[in-house]
Scaffold this motif. Sequence first.
Motif: not given
Lengths: 372, 170
Positions: A243-252
């Motif tokens: 989840r953190r990686g996903r949020e980092f990828t998108i910036g949100r």
Amino acid sequence: MTPSIGRRHLVTGAAALGGLAVGAGAHELATRSGAAESNQAIDFHGPRQAGVQTPPQLYASLVGLDLHAVTRDALTRLMRLLSDDAARLTQGAPALADTEPEMALAPGRLTVTFGFGPRVARLLGLDLPEMPAFKTDALQDRWRGTDLLLQIGCDDPTTLSHAQRVLLKDADPLARLVWVQRGFRDAAGASGLSMRNLMGQVDGTVNPRTPEEFDALVWSGNTTQVVVRRIEIRFDTWDRVDRRGREFTIGRTLSTGAPLTGKDEFDTPDFAATDAAGFPVIDPASHMRRARGDAKGAQFLRRGFNYDDPGDGAGLLFVAFAQDLRRQFVPSQQRIAELDLLNRWVSTIGSAHYLVPSGARPNDWVGHDELD
Amino acid sequence: MRLRAIVAACAATFMVAGCGTSTPTKTEPAAGTTHLTVVDPWVKAAAKSEMTGAFATLKNESSKAVHIVSASSDIAMMTELHEVVTGADGAMVMQPKENGFTVEPNGSLVLEPGSFHIMFMQLHQDLRPGDQVKITLTFEDTSTQEVTALVKPFTGADEKYNKKKKKKKM
């Protein structure tokens, strides 16, 4: 008198006496819950075509057609036929010679939006920019650009299917079906956030919303331009990202859609903010940072739909309307193609772009202004 | 559909008013007199020298019966008013309707595939999908009314007149 008899009498009495009141209450409830609204008819006639500024429907079918002959005569006849169909079907009325007239009676906010591809734009001398190649594109010929686009949107999939069938039957003598791309969205306003794509990210946060913003960013007089891109998601590898990686990828933040520097979806991201270690909170290579155009007038309308076709992948039908794709869409896509963390998990496999001609006056057809 | 009907009705009002000022006489019936409101006229696409039909809903908003005795158009050698009946062998066949079409007072007559229609024979030209066709209706008093119909591709109600030839792209 036993309580059960008493209750039964009471209930029966209330139903008998209160029939009218119950009916009115049910109607109110339906209106409040949006059930009645979902069967609204959207005006077809007007200076601008519907299906652009119209809040997106739950379902969409994007239909790409090639004319058998790219001539003014063929285009005139086709637009006369299809405009007549659309004018009736969007109002909940059967098409002329409709073989299933009963299927047309629930309009479900049906809209049919017509787009003219590059060959038609050239035929009519209309300005439609060339679409440059983007280095991350993995385009497949089956989703290529076509002479015509029909964007059919509807809240009722049965009505949508009937409308598509009628339009394709009437188009058949004059045009060849190249593709149909079907998509869906979450129920409008269900969460109060922008739509979520299948990766769970909010999509379309910086969209124009007010009529003034639409005039400034989307409409050029009464016309606009649209690009349709089929973006496939590689879920097998995306599923390995936490989840953190996903949020980092998108910036949100996934749950709220807020920028990693904010609390609300619509908060302005602070790209200068750094964490304790001095690294930017929103990575400069994140999708939000790369996609976002900061220049005035660089934003455009994203009105996409998710797709999930058994055996044929899943992703996003990216549909973007802009005054000038060259000025608004192309720079954003070039930044993404240059660098975007999200590129590891998505690839664009189809691309087509069109000029959306002005709307039709009553008893007239779409494209008449452009053909004159 | 509603819009079309409204427009047709407006046209009717205008034409009647126009006729009034030109004081037509019985020996010289006015062309373009509106007896009927013609809703949703369309013609089935067909190739040159073939046959085809025109369909519409004819609405009579007056208190007198309206009687159409014939129809004509530049597109065909011959134009007839047809009905579809069950023949001796049980099959549906079409034939000219004797005495033409009558639309009852405040009534309507539906011309549709498999039923009443205006029949064009020996077309002078291809009727291509999306073309527009002008049809003139002639009434009992020899006055006329012009109708513009949209040509639609249509494969349904494939009656006898169109069975021999395969559908072709136009």
